[in-house]
Design a protein around this motif. Sequence first.
Motif: not given
Length: 355
Positions: A26, A28, A31, A43, A56, A60, A70
Amino acid sequence: MLSNDLTAMLQIDYPIIQAPMAGGITTPELVSCVSEHGALGSIGAGYMTPQSLRQHIKDVQKRTSNPFSVNVFVPNTFNVSEEEVEASVNQLRPIRKALGVEGGNPSLPTPASMKRNFEEQINVILEEKVPICSFTFGFPPEEVVAELKKENVILMGTATTVNEAILLESKGMDMIIIQGSEAGGHRGHFLAERDQSLIGLMSLIPQVSDHVTVPVIAAGGIMDARGLVAARYLGASAVQMGTAFLTCAESGAHPTYKEAILNANEDDIVLTQAFSGKWARGIKNTFIDDMKGYTSVPPFPVQNTLTSAIRKASADQYNPAYMSLWTGQNPRLATDLSAATFIQHLVQEVKVITR
């Protein structure tokens, strides 16, 4: 069909969630692209350090202002003896030698270290104001739920049975992701053993929907509009799709991994605990065959740590024989489209089917 209370609650256009696949899939780019195109990007933070997770999330957020989620692993207690570890190390030694893996054994996780990492991940989620948090392998402590709800974070739990779904609702989850037996990757069961938790998604959706009041999200083998529409008619408010997004261009999955899925058939897919110590569904390969003779491996996450260098070396050598090639039971439906194009095609196909 494409909008409901769940889409309004999550502030997304379509009832489509990209599964939070851990292990670098996953990115950035994936996502944010999913979230930018009306679905919910996720994520997979299961193996991330708090520092990596924070970066991360920031990456994003730079790419999209739309909601994303997340996912974290709920830490569980586990016991492992030195003898169990030594036995696994001995089993893996010939494979390490064949792949040229050098060096000693890695530092092994402990229940305390897993709990500490989880708590620090939750702090990052709160500090970075992530709007949605999902959990796998159980339910979070009451104080964590309270802390997240205080900041209006929407909570999702993962269930594989009706009883797990009922329990997750009672523990404060706002939505329940139900993982059918068709799903790729690790099984999320936490109340019963594997055999009692392998319920097909089409059987699981209506039963869970009848026993909880929160929205239900269907996961497991859904790859196209037919699966989405079927899940919605059976009572799910949305679908969560993993393998379908894993082979997209923006996914961080290794090219050899993507190629293996794109060339796999449904009868290539098996359940194994050889890679991680926890049951997971993926493509049968040499490693799984080699480990068949061993009836016991150390529990997750110890075995996962012991095999990490093997999996990395295999990937570095573009050799699928010793990689964990997690996938659901519908690999024939996988595509190599961009995430944006995949979502656009999916939405258009839903409209055609339901017109």
